[in-house]
Motif scaffolding. Structure first.
Motif, mmCIF file in Angstrom:
data_model
loop_
_atom_site.group_PDB
_atom_site.id
_atom_site.type_symbol
_atom_site.label_atom_id
_atom_site.label_comp_id
_atom_site.label_asym_id
_atom_site.label_seq_id
_atom_site.Cartn_x
_atom_site.Cartn_y
_atom_site.Cartn_z
ATOM 1 N N SER A 11 -6.915 -8.181 -1.758
ATOM 2 C CA SER A 11 -6.420 -7.886 -1.241
ATOM 3 C C SER A 11 -7.090 -6.228 -2.173
ATOM 4 O O SER A 11 -8.107 -6.217 -2.967
ATOM 5 N N VAL A 16 -1.897 -9.819 -3.389
ATOM 6 C CA VAL A 16 -2.507 -10.757 -2.461
ATOM 7 C C VAL A 16 -3.318 -11.833 -3.058
ATOM 8 O O VAL A 16 -2.356 -12.693 -3.341
ATOM 9 N N GLY A 81 -5.167 -15.617 2.527
ATOM 10 C CA GLY A 81 -5.062 -14.398 1.891
ATOM 11 C C GLY A 81 -4.770 -13.184 2.447
ATOM 12 O O GLY A 81 -6.464 -12.580 2.419
ATOM 13 N N THR A 118 0.450 -13.400 2.473
ATOM 14 C CA THR A 118 -0.081 -12.034 3.004
ATOM 15 C C THR A 118 1.392 -10.974 2.455
ATOM 16 O O THR A 118 2.052 -11.767 1.292
ATOM 17 N N SER A 119 1.239 -9.936 2.728
ATOM 18 C CA SER A 119 1.734 -9.277 1.688
ATOM 19 C C SER A 119 1.624 -7.726 2.640
ATOM 20 O O SER A 119 1.176 -7.564 3.853
ATOM 21 N N SER A 170 4.713 -14.171 1.153
ATOM 22 C CA SER A 170 4.593 -13.068 1.590
ATOM 23 C C SER A 170 4.977 -12.310 -0.501
ATOM 24 O O SER A 170 6.029 -13.073 -0.389
#
Length: 209
Positions: A11, A16, A81, A118-119, A170
């Protein structure tokens, strides 16, 4: 019987990480689940992190231990992630996975559960391609891929903009990163964590054949 659930994330600004914590919360609802959260090593120079504002944002998860590749072999399920980078996983996660060749050579991850979240910055910023392309690595390791099925009611929420796919949880961070994960997105993440942990616990409890 204890089920070992590992959550491995990268992240940059914390989006995340927030999903990772929600996934961990969901997984811990399953009796016997032993849940650990780790972050992969950073590759971006400190000066760049400082200039982008990421350095200060990362203090919220500075306490999270760094993941060890060899430790993955102890897991019954691993939930990864990563933020999206042009429709794919980020370089930090790719670098971490590229060090798992030894595990692959001895089949250390075969039949373990693998799942991904995810992002993205925008609503159509590559969430699904990031998740499904990540699955390729898991399949090469012989892992059993688990998503977030439509038994999760929040996936059908059409009343607001929301992340969340059948391939995994997400979030949408907005182009400037100002949007934080919504309650709907966090609920999907909790569902995914519980779903993976539930399946893993059933597999670990099954008699060997």
């Amino acid at each position: 019987m204890t089920t070992n659930i590992q959550i491995i994330f990268y992240s940059m600004y914390g989006h995340v990480y927030q999903l990772a914590e929600a996934i961990a919360s969901g997984a811990r609802e399953v009796t016997g689940a032993e849940v650990s959260v780790f972050q992969v090593p950073e590759l971006v120079p400190e000066a760049v992190l400082e200039k982008s504002g990421a350095k200060s944002a990362r203090t919220q998860f500075s306490h999270v231990a760094i993941a060890d590749v060899e430790h993955l072999a102890k897991a019954d399920a691993i939930i990864f992630g990563t933020p999206t980078r042009f429709g794919n996983m980020c370089a930090q996660m790719r670098n971490f996975l590229d060090q798992t060749g030894g595990l692959w050579a001895r089949g250390a991850l075969i039949a373990k559960l693998g799942s991904v979240f995810t992002s993205t910055a925008s609503q159509h910023g590559g969430q699904e391609t990031t998740l499904t392309s990540f699955h390729t690595t898991l399949l090469h390791h012989g892992m059993l891929v688990v998503g977030a099925p439509y038994s999760c009611p929040e996936l059908g929420n059409m009343a607001e903009i929301s992340g969340g796919t059948p391939y995994g949880a997400s979030t949408v961070a907005k182009l400037d990163g100002s949007r934080q994960p919504s309650e709907n997105e966090l609920a999907i993440a909790r569902f995914q964590g519980k779903h993976v942990a539930t399946i893993a616990s059933r597999l670990t409890a099954a008699p060997a054949r």
